[in-house]
Design a protein around this motif. Structure first.
Motif, mmCIF file in Angstrom:
data_model
loop_
_atom_site.group_PDB
_atom_site.id
_atom_site.type_symbol
_atom_site.label_atom_id
_atom_site.label_comp_id
_atom_site.label_asym_id
_atom_site.label_seq_id
_atom_site.Cartn_x
_atom_site.Cartn_y
_atom_site.Cartn_z
ATOM 1 N N UNK A 33 0.832 -1.205 0.000
ATOM 2 C CA UNK A 33 0.000 0.000 0.000
ATOM 3 C C UNK A 33 0.864 1.253 0.000
ATOM 4 N N UNK A 34 1.941 1.229 0.783
ATOM 5 C CA UNK A 34 2.840 2.383 0.828
ATOM 6 C C UNK A 34 3.488 2.610 -0.535
ATOM 7 N N UNK A 35 3.846 1.510 -1.228
ATOM 8 C CA UNK A 35 4.436 1.643 -2.564
ATOM 9 C C UNK A 35 3.452 2.294 -3.525
ATOM 10 N N UNK A 55 -3.361 4.741 7.625
ATOM 11 C CA UNK A 55 -3.999 5.615 6.661
ATOM 12 C C UNK A 55 -2.999 6.677 6.227
ATOM 13 N N UNK A 56 -2.981 6.961 4.931
ATOM 14 C CA UNK A 56 -2.048 7.947 4.394
ATOM 15 C C UNK A 56 -2.806 9.169 3.905
ATOM 16 N N UNK A 57 -2.257 10.373 4.212
ATOM 17 C CA UNK A 57 -2.780 11.633 3.686
ATOM 18 C C UNK A 57 -1.641 12.370 2.997
ATOM 19 N N UNK A 58 -1.938 12.917 1.807
ATOM 20 C CA UNK A 58 -0.912 13.575 1.001
ATOM 21 C C UNK A 58 -0.769 15.034 1.426
ATOM 22 N N UNK A 59 0.459 15.547 1.268
ATOM 23 C CA UNK A 59 0.766 16.916 1.650
ATOM 24 C C UNK A 59 1.075 17.742 0.398
ATOM 25 N N UNK A 60 0.269 18.779 0.129
ATOM 26 C CA UNK A 60 0.462 19.591 -1.092
ATOM 27 C C UNK A 60 1.556 20.644 -0.930
#
Length: 732
Positions: A33-35, A55-60
């Motif tokens: 999932x991390x990949x 859970x992953x959240x993206x940083x803009x």
């Protein structure tokens, strides 16, 4: 602690600042999932992402900004920050190891009249061709602007969908090889930029760019309802530019992902979703499977309580709120696609509510499609025929002018096969549906007439014989369910006849029928089903039966002839002008009401025109007199029957008078003589005196019966008076 993962950097127990720390969380429970998150982060222009609780959240933010602004301590505890590779180092490595023979291209956008700037981007031709169908076609046809400089080809846009900002976003992504980090101005943070870039992606024939733009915007932060609907609408409007295949699947999947963000009460079926059949289906299915929140449930219950109990006026539901209406509109917009693709049609029809009417003629085309989509297989059972029946009768019954709606070819031809010279398959619906209670009889008559007329038109070449014989044979063979329809309509015709009687309708032949029809609405009457084509079929068969068995028709046992007679007799006012075996009148004896009166009138008419001065008419009358329930007839008709017999008795007879007198006594005895007006005149000679004596005897019996009833009532009354007197004495 920072760990290097190839060119990625990993910071344990660190977080990164964000306007919306919650963002849009995606699964990150395993190394796989991390990949996937790393690949998404590179292709969507994010500087990194934070994993917390799987859970992953993206940083803009950019790479350096994330590293400089990362935080640890309490807020970063349990979080892992992943930062993209160093773009400068990657670019330097590419310069040290260039790809031999790589073709480069400079893509520019000229400024407009009020904008002198010229925007340019240099990229690998092979990368542009792999990511855009537009550039792949341009290079294949050696399409370039200007002369190449230092081996760099040139391509210039005079104008670009979305303007210069969309051009910068598009070229930044298209010029980046897959697996490499997309640079500035990505990621996409503004809703307007996301919508503009979807149009650019459609122009450049790049479904991957469209997906990246929508996904980059969606994953950057938690989005509101209106913004999600706006971007989803832009994605749907761009979808027709991509042909069927992998590209279209990417676009539709991204549309589903956008719509899945909303609960059911937020997900409106906007008109933009109907831009293509696949996006419309995706929107319908997304709404069907959307989660139902407590707020949405409360709103639904509140609307129901307000409209049903409180009588509060509410906004009329639109297609945006109603999946049924949206599905009907989607079919109307893309009918050829759905008709040619039964699996997709079945997916659409599952969202059609047959209890909700659909305007004509769309309802007829949709019903025909539903019937054709019926499937029974190991993995699927779809009751398309049942759905077609429900759509047809509910929608037709809701029309303000059902007969006019039924005259459309989409109904008579498309559903029932009227007018088809060489039908390749059975009609979508059988005629038996025309007898269903929700089908307006006026419309049913229009359809029935057109279908039977088409049988007649095909008869000379295909079946032989005249048109009437073909239709009669169709009743015998139950062609298209015609016999079933007539059998089902017969009780309704008889019930309507009784209803007309209860409402005080007249009892006199054709005039009765006209009065019973007067004031009818556009819905029509069951009498309308007696179309001229059926009458012609009955007339031909009845004439043949009279030729075989005579006017009396004794011994005829033709069920089809009998069925047509019962269906046609009352609606046509007694079949005037049609000769038929009079034995059929026996079937009407116990029906009562106007039908019984018509039967008596028709019998007297036939006897009146029978062989004048012949003894055969007495035999005919004796055999058929019991076909009529004379006790149920009104006094004028009884007087007419008595006058006819009196007239016969007064005419000279060929045979002896004894047989004539016996026949007269038998016929008079079947009449309720007590109800005759002026019996002393009607039963005077030449009527046999025995008839008048019979009347006296009946009157005596009637009086005796009445006297017995009165005496019994007197006994009861005296007992009651005596009981009251005893009560009075006891109380005093």
């Amino acid at each position: 602690m920072a760990l290097a993962l190839g060119c990625w950097e990993r910071f344990e127990d660190h977080d990164a600042p964000s306007d919306d720390p919650s963002g849009h969380a995606v699964r990150a429970a395993s190394p796989e999932d991390v990949a996937v998150c790393m690949k998404e982060c590179l292709s969507l222009g994010f500087g990194g992402f934070v994993v917390r609780k799987e859970k992953a959240t993206f940083r803009p933010l950019g790479r350096l900004a994330l590293i400089d602004q990362r935080t640890s301590g309490f807020w970063g505890r349990g979080a892992i920050l992943y930062v993209v590779p160093d773009e400068a180092a990657v670019h330097a490595a590419e310069l040290l190891h260039p790809i031999p023979g790589e073709e480069r291209v400079e893509v520019t956008l000229e400024g407009g009249e009020e904008e002198e700037a010229c925007f340019a981007a240099e990229a690998s031709a092979s990368i542009l061709k792999s990511r855009s169908g537009y550039f792949e076609s341009a290079f294949r046809h050696n399409w370039q602007d200007g002369v190449a400089t230092e081996g760099v080809a040139k391509h210039c846009f005079k104008e670009f969908p979305g303007g210069s900002r969309a051009f910068e976003f598009a070229m930044a992504w298209l010029s980046t090889a897959e697996g490499k980090a997309v640079g500035s101005p990505w990621p996409i943070l503004d809703c307007a930029d996301a919508c503009a870039l979807t149009g650019s992606a459609a122009y450049l024939d790049s479904p991957s760019l469209l997906r990246a733009a929508a996904r980059s915007w969606r994953l950057a932060a938690a989005r509101g309802r209106q913004e999600l609907l706006q971007v989803a609408g832009a994605v749907a409007e761009a979808s027709p530019q991509f042909g069927a295949g992998h590209g279209q699947e990417l676009v539709v999947q991204e549309l589903r992902d956008l719509l899945q963000e909303m609960p059911k009460h937020h997900l409106q079926l906007a008109p933009e979703f109907a831009a293509s059949p696949v996006t419309g289906l995706a929107a319908l299915e997304a709404r069907h499977s959307a989660r139902e929140t407590l707020v949405g449930h409360i709103k639904t219950v509140g609307n129901w309580v307000g409209s049903v109990i409180g009588g509060e006026s509410r906004r009329a539901p639109t297609s945006e709120d109603n999946p049924h209406d949206f599905a009907a509109q989607l079919f109307e917009l893309h009918e050829p696609y759905f008709v040619s693709s039964p699996p997709e049609l079945r997916r659409l029809l599952r969202h059609v509510d047959p209890t909700h009417p659909i305007p004509a003629p769309l309802c007829f085309r949709l019903a025909a499609a539903a019937a054709s989509a019926a499937a029974v297989a190991e993995d699927e059972v779809f009751a398309g025929h049942r759905l077609a029946l429900d759509i047809f009768e509910r929608s037709l019954g809701a029309e303000s002018d059902p007969a006019s709606a039924a005259s459309d070819d989409a109904c008579a031809v498309g559903l029932f096969g009227a007018g088809l010279r060489e039908p390749t398959s059975p009609p979508a619906l059988g005629l038996e549906i025309l007898a269903r209670p929700l089908v307006p009889p006026a419309a049913a008559a229009v359809i029935l007439g057109r279908v039977l007329a088409s049988w007649a038109a095909r008869s000379p070449s295909s079946e032989g014989g005249d048109a009437a014989e073909v239709i009669f044979a169709g009743v015998v063979a139950n062609r298209q369910g015609l016999r079933t329809m007539l059998s089902a309509a017969l009780p309704r015709i008889e019930a309507e006849d009784r209803t007309n009687q209860e409402r005080g309708s007249s009892l006199g032949g054709a005039a009765a029928m006209a009065r019973s029809r007067s004031g009818e609405s556009e819905w029509g009457s069951c009498f309308d089903l007696a179309v001229p084509e059926l009458r012609a079929a009955f007339q031909g068969a009845a004439a043949a039966a009279v030729d075989r068995a005579g006017l009396a028709g004794e011994g005829i046992a033709d069920e089809t002839l009998s069925l047509l007679f019962r269906v046609l007799f009352r609606p046509t006012g007694g079949l005037p002008g049609v000769r038929f075996p009079l034995s059929l009148l026996r079937q009407l004896r116990h029906q009562g009401g106007p039908c019984s009166a018509l039967a008596a009138e028709r019998l007297l008419e036939e006897l009146r025109i029978s062989q004048r001065g012949s003894a055969g008419r007495w035999q005919l009358a004796q055999s058929l007199w019991s076909s009529v329930d004379w006790d149920a007839q009104h006094e004028e008709l009884l007087e007419e029957a008595a006058n006819l017999l009196r007239q016969w008795l007064g005419e000279a007879e060929v045979d002896g008078g004894s047989s004539r007198a016996q026949a007269a006594v038998q016929l008079f005895s079947a009449l309720p003589l007590q109800r005759l007006p002026r019996p002393e005149e009607l039963l005077a000679p030449p009527v046999p005196a025995h008839v008048l004596a019979m009347l006296g005897h009946r009157c005596q019996l009637q009086n005796a019966t009445r006297l017995a009833v009165l005496e019994s009532e007197n006994v009861v009354l005296r007992e009651h008076i005596s009981h009251l007197q005893n009560e009075i004495r006891r109380s005093s």
